[in-house]
Structures are given as C-alpha cells and as structure tokens.
Scaffold this motif. Structure first.
Motif, short mmCIF file in Angstrom:
data_model
loop_
_atom_site.label_atom_id
_atom_site.label_comp_id
_atom_site.label_asym_id
_atom_site.label_seq_id
_atom_site.Cartn_x
_atom_site.Cartn_y
_atom_site.Cartn_z
N GLY A 8 -57.39 -14.40 21.96
CA GLY A 8 -57.20 -13.13 21.26
C GLY A 8 -56.91 -13.32 19.79
N GLY A 9 -57.62 -12.58 18.95
CA GLY A 9 -57.44 -12.70 17.50
C GLY A 9 -56.83 -11.47 16.88
N VAL A 33 -59.81 -20.05 18.31
CA VAL A 33 -59.51 -18.66 18.62
C VAL A 33 -60.72 -18.05 19.31
CG1 VAL A 33 -59.02 -16.35 17.69
CG2 VAL A 33 -57.89 -18.36 16.72
N VAL A 34 -60.49 -17.43 20.47
CA VAL A 34 -61.56 -16.74 21.20
C VAL A 34 -61.30 -15.25 21.13
CG1 VAL A 34 -62.75 -16.46 23.40
CG2 VAL A 34 -61.81 -18.70 22.77
N ASP A 35 -62.25 -14.51 20.56
CA ASP A 35 -62.13 -13.06 20.45
C ASP A 35 -63.53 -12.48 20.29
OD1 ASP A 35 -59.65 -10.98 19.68
OD2 ASP A 35 -61.64 -10.31 19.02
N PRO A 36 -63.84 -11.35 20.94
CA PRO A 36 -65.18 -10.79 20.81
C PRO A 36 -65.48 -10.22 19.44
CG PRO A 36 -63.77 -9.34 22.11
CD PRO A 36 -63.00 -10.61 21.90
N ALA A 74 -66.95 -16.26 19.39
CA ALA A 74 -67.17 -14.84 19.65
C ALA A 74 -67.40 -14.64 21.14
CB ALA A 74 -68.37 -14.33 18.86
N GLY A 75 -66.36 -14.24 21.82
CA GLY A 75 -66.46 -14.08 23.26
C GLY A 75 -65.17 -13.56 23.83
N THR A 76 -65.14 -13.42 25.16
CA THR A 76 -63.99 -12.89 25.87
C THR A 76 -63.56 -13.87 26.94
OG1 THR A 76 -64.77 -10.63 25.51
CG2 THR A 76 -63.10 -10.96 27.23
N VAL A 77 -62.28 -14.18 27.00
CA VAL A 77 -61.75 -15.01 28.08
C VAL A 77 -61.64 -14.14 29.33
CG1 VAL A 77 -59.74 -16.28 28.92
CG2 VAL A 77 -60.55 -16.62 26.57
N VAL A 92 -70.49 -13.37 23.52
CA VAL A 92 -71.13 -12.10 23.20
C VAL A 92 -72.58 -12.11 23.69
CG1 VAL A 92 -71.87 -10.59 21.32
CG2 VAL A 92 -69.61 -11.65 21.25
N SER A 93 -73.23 -13.26 23.62
CA SER A 93 -74.57 -13.42 24.19
C SER A 93 -74.65 -14.80 24.82
CB SER A 93 -75.65 -13.28 23.11
OG SER A 93 -75.49 -14.26 22.11
N GLY A 94 -75.33 -14.90 25.94
CA GLY A 94 -75.44 -16.17 26.64
C GLY A 94 -74.64 -16.21 27.91
#
Length: 451
Positions: A8-9, A33-36, A74-77, A92-94
């Motif tokens: 979370g950012g 940091v992982v955050d969409p 750029a993503g969501t845990v 976000v993609s993949g």
C-alpha cells in the motif's frame, strides 16, 4: 540484500518508504511498494477538488517523483502468507505472481464501507479517490448545464438535486464544498435560481461530525440549513434505484448525483486473506511500536500502520483505546515506522507510537469552517483559514505546497474556474462521430468503456 515489502502506497506506506530511503544505509535493504495507483492521494484535499478549489493533480503525490530509490510495483496484493514470507500480487496487467520478502509492512488502508441497498452500486459514487472527486464536480456542472435548457419540472428538479450519505468528515466537507460551488455557479445561469437547488445530507446517527463536540456539531447543522441544505439526522437510506431516493423517515425524492461517504471497512486482504493476527473488526493486531502481534506473541519481521491496523492509543485516557483512522495519525505512524524498522535492522532501539491530537478542523465551503481543540472552538472564516494553512503545510513536498498556493492565489484574484471536463469520461466520442457519423450513440458507446 534484505527485502522490505510495503503493501500500500497511501499515507502510512508513502511516509514509511520515504523515511526508509533517508535512514537505511547503502546496500542495507531494498524497499518495494506495491500499490495499484502511481500516486499517494492527499485525501483532505478531495472536498476542495470537488469544488475546484484544488487541482486534482495537486491532491495526488507522485510515488516515482519522491521515492526514487524504491522499487514500485503497479498492482494489488491479494494474499499474505507470512509462514512462507510471500505475498500474491495481481498486477494492473498480466498474470498474478508471488513476491518474497524478509520484512513486511502492511499499510493497505481501508476500503469504502457499503451496504446491500437497492440501486446503491449502480447509482452512487464514493469520495475516497481523486477520480471520484473530479467526477462529482463535473457531474454537478454538467447537471446545471442540462437543467438550464429544460423547463421547470421533474427532470430539471432531479438534475439539481444532490444527495450525500454519511455525516463524517469526508461527507460533511464534501457536501459543504459542493454546496458552495453550486451556489456560486447558479449565478451564471439566468434560467435558474438558488431555490432550484436541492442538497440533502443523510446521516444514520443523531448528529454529524462525531469527532467534534455536540455543540459545534449542532452549529454545523444550523450553518448548512441556513445555506439552504436539508440535513436528515437519525435517517437511513433504504433505496436509490434509478436515482429515486427513499429514506427511512418516509421522505422520497429523485436525485441525479448521489455520493456515498458512510464510513470505511477493513481491507479485504487484511481481513480475509492473511495468516496474520486480526481483531474482531478485521484490523491487524499491532503493538505500540507498530510491530504486528502482542507483547507475549509478536510476529517476527511484520509491521503495520494506518487504517487497517489497530494501533494502541497511548495518548488516550481510555484503557485499550486505539488511534482513530485519520490522516493525522497515518502520516505520523508512517514516519515512526521508518524509524523503528531502520532501528531494528541496525541494532537500535524502537520507540512506541504516541501522538496527542492537535484538534480537528473542517472546511464547510469557501470561507467557512470549524475548528475544535479540547474546549476551544473557532467557527467561520478564521477556521477556514486554519484548515487551509494546516493542510498546505501537511501536504508532502514543497513542490505540491507551492502548486496548491498558486491555485488559491489565482482563485482569490479571478474567482473559481467553472469549467466541466465531464467529456473526458468518453474521450473518443468526437473522433468516432467524425469517422462514422451514421452510427448510433449506443453503438459508439459500446466500442470502449468509460474512463
């Protein structure tokens, strides 16, 4: 190199990463940091974004601009498995994949709390992100344009009716700012009058702004009602299908703009998809030094802060109290996280988080506000100035402070910028029409999703 993974950012995550960049020695650890979203939203500015008093981009702090030594994903845990020291990441993609870590920092933040109310998911919009604040502003402006071309009647009345559900800080500030914007805009429409506007604030409890005292809260209600608003206390939203609002008080009306700000819920990842300890509310159990766990059963190498953590409030006289989920605490917890994580890696001493409230301040529209610190209450224009002064100092980086101040200065000289950009929701309309003018509106809209 040791891997520090921050989930979370938002406030706490951003300030934790920012602080770690300054405190870690070269080669000591890598921070991820992982955050969409590629930015941290400064949420106290969102009500002013809805009114056009703050540019949307200025309420968003770029992660890449400020976290230059941090890996950003750029993503969501979607799952945390601390037993394996891994998290599942949905980019976000993949395709979804796993990340390993040595130290985990959970600052995922809360999500909007909703209820199974008929029509809510189809009709309402939240006020938690910049995109939502911009959409609310543009929809109000577009509604005024459309209403001005209609004769008096049910359709025009619906376009000029705005409903906010939730009387906390976010709802009251957004409601007050949007009411201020609508009042200013209607002067530019000779076809409309102030009496055509209908603003409704719905709150299930018997008062609004629970963070302030009963007296100041009642004053805010009177202030909003003097400005023409309808405040419905002890009232619940029962249905909102097709924009037809049905309240538990028996009142019914049509509303084109419905904003839902009825509180937060624990993050589903924290609540349902982790092997870390959570309490009955779905929040992570946290010690005073922001480590996850208890004094008797600590969880090694896991830290948490912000809205998804039950952080003990050492400054409260109430035993067992936890810090309230607001920006004032999240920012300071993020800074303390950075200090404590660095200290734990370097053999230093961690410190407990303790912060006494500086008071609460809220904007109620241009030139209107309220401030309370213990028994000190300030209302009106001075409180509004205090709100702006505090938040321009609190927003991260001098670059953002100067940009926000520049917008406020130009607005003071030339007034509000009253331009709607609602067309950006369908940016290809003009091009598609020019390319194939014989196609119907429905077929063009089906070619691409709304932004």
């Amino acid at each position: 190199m040791r891997e520090i993974l921050i989930v979370g950012g938002g406030y706490a995550g951003f300030y934790a990463a920012w602080g770690l960049e300054k405190k870690l020695r070269r080669g000591e650890a890598r921070v991820t940091v992982v955050d969409p979203r590629p930015y941290m939203t400064y949420q106290p500015f969102l009500p002013e974004v809805t009114a056009g008093s703050v540019e949307a981009r200025h309420a968003a702090v770029s992660l890449r601009r400020h976290l230059r030594n941090t890996r950003l994903i750029a993503g969501t845990v979607t799952e945390v498995r601390h037993a394996d020291r891994t998290v599942a990441v949905r980019p976000v993609s993949g395709a979804e994949y796993e990340l390993q870590y040595d130290t985990l920092v959970v600052t995922a933040g809360a999500v909007t709390r909703t209820f199974p109310i008929p029509g809510l998911a189809q009709q309402a919009i939240g006020l938690k992100h910049v995109e939502e604040a911009v959409a609310i502003r543009d929809r109000l402006m577009t509604a005024l344009d459309q209403a001005a071309s209609l004769p008096p009647g049910a359709e025009r009345r619906k376009l000029l009716t705005v409903t906010f559900v939730g009387g906390g800080f976010s709802g009251v500030e957004g409601f007050g700012e949007l009411l201020s914007l609508a009042t200013a805009m209607v002067k530019f429409y000779p076809e409309l009058s102030f009496d055509d506007l209908s603003f409704h604030l719905v709150e299930a409890r018997g008062r609004i702004l629970p963070e302030v005292g009963d007296g100041p809260g009642a004053w805010v209600v009177r202030s909003l009602e003097r400005r023409g608003a309808h405040v419905h206390l002890n009232t619940q939203l029962l249905s909102v299908e097709d924009g037809h609002v049905v309240l538990s008080s028996g009142e019914e009306f049509d509303s084109a703009l419905i904003v839902w700000t009825a509180g937060n819920a624990s993050n589903p990842v924290v609540h349902n998809h982790t092997d870390l300890p959570v309490d009955g509310r779905g929040l992570l159990v946290v010690r005073p030094d922001l480590r996850v766990g208890t004094d008797s059963e600590p969880v090694p190498d896991v830290w948490a802060a912000g809205d998804d953590a039950a952080v003990p409030d050492l400054a409260s006289p109430i035993p067992g109290a936890h810090t309230v989920p607001n920006a004032q605490h999240a920012v300071r917890q993020g800074k303390q996280l950075a200090k404590n994580i660095a200290a734990s890696l370097q053999g230093g001493r961690t410190r407990n988080y303790r912060h006494s409230s500086l008071g609460v301040v809220a904007t109620l529209g241009l030139g209107r506000g309220i401030f309370q610190y213990k028994r000190i209450v300030i209302r009106g224009f001075p409180a509004w100035l205090m709100h702006r002064g505090y938040h321009v100092l609190a927003v991260p980086s001098w670059e953002r402070k100067i940009r926000v101040l520049a917008v406020w200065l130009t607005a003071a000289l030339w007034g509000r910028d009253l331009v709607s950009l609602a067309a950006v929701e369908n940016p290809r309309d003009a091009f598609v029409t020019a390319a194939d003018p014989h196609r119907s509106d429905e077929s063009r809209a089906s070619d691409y999703p709304s932004v």
